[in-house]
Design a protein around this motif. Sequence first.
Motif, mmCIF file in Angstrom:
data_model
loop_
_atom_site.group_PDB
_atom_site.id
_atom_site.type_symbol
_atom_site.label_atom_id
_atom_site.label_comp_id
_atom_site.label_asym_id
_atom_site.label_seq_id
_atom_site.Cartn_x
_atom_site.Cartn_y
_atom_site.Cartn_z
ATOM 1 N N LEU A 141 0.834 -1.195 0.000
ATOM 2 C CA LEU A 141 0.000 0.000 0.000
ATOM 3 C C LEU A 141 0.874 1.252 0.000
ATOM 4 O O LEU A 141 1.913 1.273 0.660
ATOM 5 N N PRO A 142 0.470 2.296 -0.711
ATOM 6 C CA PRO A 142 1.246 3.540 -0.698
ATOM 7 C C PRO A 142 1.083 4.275 0.625
ATOM 8 O O PRO A 142 0.032 4.195 1.274
ATOM 9 N N HIS A 143 2.131 4.980 1.001
ATOM 10 C CA HIS A 143 2.101 5.818 2.207
ATOM 11 C C HIS A 143 2.520 7.219 1.806
ATOM 12 O O HIS A 143 3.476 7.397 1.030
ATOM 13 N N ARG A 144 1.846 8.217 2.331
ATOM 14 C CA ARG A 144 2.213 9.609 2.067
ATOM 15 C C ARG A 144 2.378 10.324 3.403
ATOM 16 O O ARG A 144 1.508 10.235 4.273
ATOM 17 N N GLY A 145 3.500 11.003 3.555
ATOM 18 C CA GLY A 145 3.782 11.696 4.804
ATOM 19 C C GLY A 145 5.127 11.267 5.349
ATOM 20 O O GLY A 145 5.934 10.636 4.651
ATOM 21 N N ALA A 146 5.398 11.628 6.595
ATOM 22 C CA ALA A 146 6.692 11.352 7.216
ATOM 23 C C ALA A 146 7.059 9.882 7.086
ATOM 24 O O ALA A 146 6.228 9.004 7.328
ATOM 25 N N TYR A 147 8.305 9.627 6.714
ATOM 26 C CA TYR A 147 8.735 8.244 6.557
ATOM 27 C C TYR A 147 8.629 7.469 7.869
ATOM 28 O O TYR A 147 8.314 6.278 7.863
ATOM 29 N N HIS A 148 8.898 8.124 8.984
ATOM 30 C CA HIS A 148 8.822 7.406 10.259
ATOM 31 C C HIS A 148 7.383 7.057 10.637
ATOM 32 O O HIS A 148 7.150 6.304 11.582
ATOM 33 N N GLY A 149 6.416 7.565 9.887
ATOM 34 C CA GLY A 149 5.018 7.221 10.133
ATOM 35 C C GLY A 149 4.505 6.073 9.282
ATOM 36 O O GLY A 149 3.316 5.740 9.332
ATOM 37 N N ILE A 150 5.403 5.437 8.524
ATOM 38 C CA ILE A 150 4.964 4.362 7.631
ATOM 39 C C ILE A 150 4.444 3.144 8.402
ATOM 40 O O ILE A 150 3.705 2.323 7.852
ATOM 41 N N ASN A 151 4.795 3.043 9.690
ATOM 42 C CA ASN A 151 4.288 1.905 10.467
ATOM 43 C C ASN A 151 2.764 1.919 10.555
ATOM 44 O O ASN A 151 2.127 0.873 10.712
ATOM 45 N N ARG A 152 2.159 3.095 10.425
ATOM 46 C CA ARG A 152 0.690 3.173 10.403
ATOM 47 C C ARG A 152 0.142 2.434 9.168
ATOM 48 O O ARG A 152 -0.839 1.696 9.257
ATOM 49 N N THR A 153 0.808 2.621 8.035
ATOM 50 C CA THR A 153 0.377 1.944 6.809
ATOM 51 C C THR A 153 0.661 0.451 6.885
ATOM 52 O O THR A 153 -0.108 -0.370 6.376
ATOM 53 N N TYR A 154 1.772 0.077 7.538
ATOM 54 C CA TYR A 154 2.054 -1.347 7.724
ATOM 55 C C TYR A 154 0.959 -2.020 8.550
ATOM 56 O O TYR A 154 0.626 -3.190 8.319
ATOM 57 N N ALA A 155 0.403 -1.316 9.515
ATOM 58 C CA ALA A 155 -0.670 -1.906 10.318
ATOM 59 C C ALA A 155 -1.886 -2.208 9.453
ATOM 60 O O ALA A 155 -2.513 -3.276 9.576
ATOM 61 N N VAL A 156 -2.213 -1.279 8.563
ATOM 62 C CA VAL A 156 -3.330 -1.503 7.643
ATOM 63 C C VAL A 156 -2.999 -2.647 6.691
ATOM 64 O O VAL A 156 -3.826 -3.529 6.422
ATOM 65 N N LEU A 157 -1.760 -2.641 6.176
ATOM 66 C CA LEU A 157 -1.334 -3.701 5.264
ATOM 67 C C LEU A 157 -1.425 -5.070 5.925
ATOM 68 O O LEU A 157 -1.888 -6.041 5.307
#
Length: 281
Positions: A141-157
């Motif tokens: 899944l794509p993530h937009r915003g601070a790189y250190h916030g990508i864990n939020r997208t990993y949770a969805v993934l």
Amino acid sequence: MAVNYRERLKRVYAAIHDDPARSYSLDEMAELAALSRFHFHRVFAAMTGETLAGALRRIRLNGAAHALVREDAPVAAIGRAHGYPSAAGFSRAFRAAYGVTPARFRARGLALPAALEKQKGGQAMFPVEIRNEEPRWLIGLPHRGAYHGINRTYAVLGAELAARDLWRHSRGMAAVYYDDPAVTPEADLRSFAAIAVPADVACPEPLQRLQIAGGRHAVMAFTGPYTGLGAAYDWLFGGWLAQSGAALRDAPSWELYLNSPMDTAPDALETLIFVPLEDEA
């Protein structure tokens, strides 16, 4: 109507990320997921691979670690902002996860693991080799915003993969980073949270498929907290690149994670950083 469990669990993760300082009860989280208290914990653990307590601890301490590196707020204030009202409790929890106190972690400056702090003569303690890589396929899944916030997208993934029984095809967690955070506004940074999979694995919506081109790469084997990756990139694109004489290819860098913060201490996390290079003349 079929129950969409992944959407329900997304709400739980979103709530923790949005307000890590809040004290969440099991009843509140079960209500948020529209599940009974009796079933919630079992469903959450089965579909995410971690307990609710583990998720809270991981997200809070990861956020606190990044805040210690990026912000000037007092250590105790950072602890309170991430769910630890007691400075002593924050210090104990942080030390249990990272092996050092929050103050010592911040004193490292860039949150580097000890090995990278011991550079001598421009030579890092983490090896870099140039090698030819085969093409790889990612779904994510794509993530937009601070790189250190990508864990939020990993949770969805993670919830999407579990709901579709795709974890069994995983060849490792991966991420692609498209923009330079030094020149791109944080809100505009683009990245891609993914798993590596065989080429023939199906990619149902909303998941997206991405092919990583093969060819010549510089590959750095990094060991330590993810908060140190930024400094590792600085060294890789600075000292190492100047010494190597290699030419960068017009393609994004990407990372492959060899273990997981869900069951690995931060100083033992292993990451391969791939930087695409032009072929030798």
